[in-house]
Design a protein around this motif. Structure first.
Motif, PDB file in Angstrom:
ATOM      1  N   SER A 154      -5.629   4.981  -1.262  1.00  0.00           N
ATOM      2  CA  SER A 154      -4.199   4.711  -1.452  1.00  0.00           C
ATOM      3  C   SER A 154      -4.001   4.146  -2.844  1.00  0.00           C
ATOM      4  N   ARG A 187       0.852  -1.185   0.000  1.00  0.00           N
ATOM      5  CA  ARG A 187       0.000   0.000   0.000  1.00  0.00           C
ATOM      6  C   ARG A 187       0.890   1.238   0.000  1.00  0.00           C
ATOM      7  N   GLN A 223       0.163   5.078   0.686  1.00  0.00           N
ATOM      8  CA  GLN A 223      -0.753   6.152   1.048  1.00  0.00           C
ATOM      9  C   GLN A 223      -0.269   7.472   0.460  1.00  0.00           C
TER      10      GLN A 223
END
Lengths: 112, 116
Positions: B89, B36, B38
């Motif tokens: 994200s 991920r 962000q």
């Protein structure tokens, strides 16, 4: 827990300059270290992979070095070009699955 | 190098819904990972997708929130469940080279998720 730090966070240079990006990591028990390039809104492009037993790798105008004992790596870019403008990410591979831990990146701008 | 595709490339979703992201590789690979990114941040590993068994999750990520499947050596899915705006994200899958875990990791183009 492995932590990876990249300095500087941002760098702006005129075209043609040679430059060095720095990466440090806290745990020297790594399997490899990889440098990536990320363009805005895009995925990651692998630039260089250095195995833990190696000291450096070269690809074209790029040269990456690794000093595992001191927990440091550098990415040297020769004769920079505007097309080199991107965020450069350093990542170390460790753990049972050789998963990567990333630094926060260096945002490079090469001015024409 | 491996060629990796992800679907969808981007999506805008409502709070409380779920989204499943697909990752397809053009060759069999040993390891597949989900990360991920962000906004304004670097990449964080969510989990390692294991073929034929449950995924291995990193601290702070749980299976109920991010269920992962890996039915074979070329395909994996990540579901983001019960989404909130904090889940906005870029989600990326990566693979380690088919000749072993010491080889390079290659990344897919990412899925840009916005949760309203």
């Amino acid at each position: 827990k492995q932590e990876v730090t990249q300095i500087p966070a941002a760098l702006s240079v005129p075209e043609g300059e040679n430059l060095v990006l720095n990466c440090s990591f806290t745990d020297s028990a790594i399997y490899n270290l990889q440098w990536f390039r990320q363009d805005p809104g895009k995925g990651l492009t692998s630039l260089l992979l250095i195995q833990s037993s190696q000291r450096e790798q070269t690809s074209g105008r790029l040269n990456a070095s690794l000093d595992k004992s001191s927990g440091r790596s550098t990415l040297y870019i020769a004769a920079s070009q505007p097309g080199d403008s991107a965020t450069y990410l350093c990542a170390v591979g460790s753990g049972s699955a050789r998963q990567l831990t990333f630094g926060s990146g260096t945002q490079l701008t090469v001015l024409p | 190098s491996a060629v990796i595709s992800q679907k969808p490339s981007r999506d805008i979703c409502q709070r409380g819904t779920s989204l499943t992201i697909q990752c397809q590789v053009d060759s069999q690979v040993t390891m597949m990972f989900w990360y991920r990114q962000q906004p304004g941040q670097s990449l964080t590993l969510i989990a390692t997708a294991n073929q034929g068994s449950e995924a291995t999750y990193e601290s702070g990520f749980v299976i109920d929130k991010f269920p992962i499947s890996r039915p074979n050596l070329t395909f994996s899915t990540l579901t983001v469940s019960n989404m909130s705006p904090e889940d906005s994200s870029i989600y990326l899958c990566s693979v380690a080279g088919k000749t072993g875990p010491y080889n390079e990791q290659f990344f897919g183009p990412g899925t840009r998720l916005t949760v309203l």
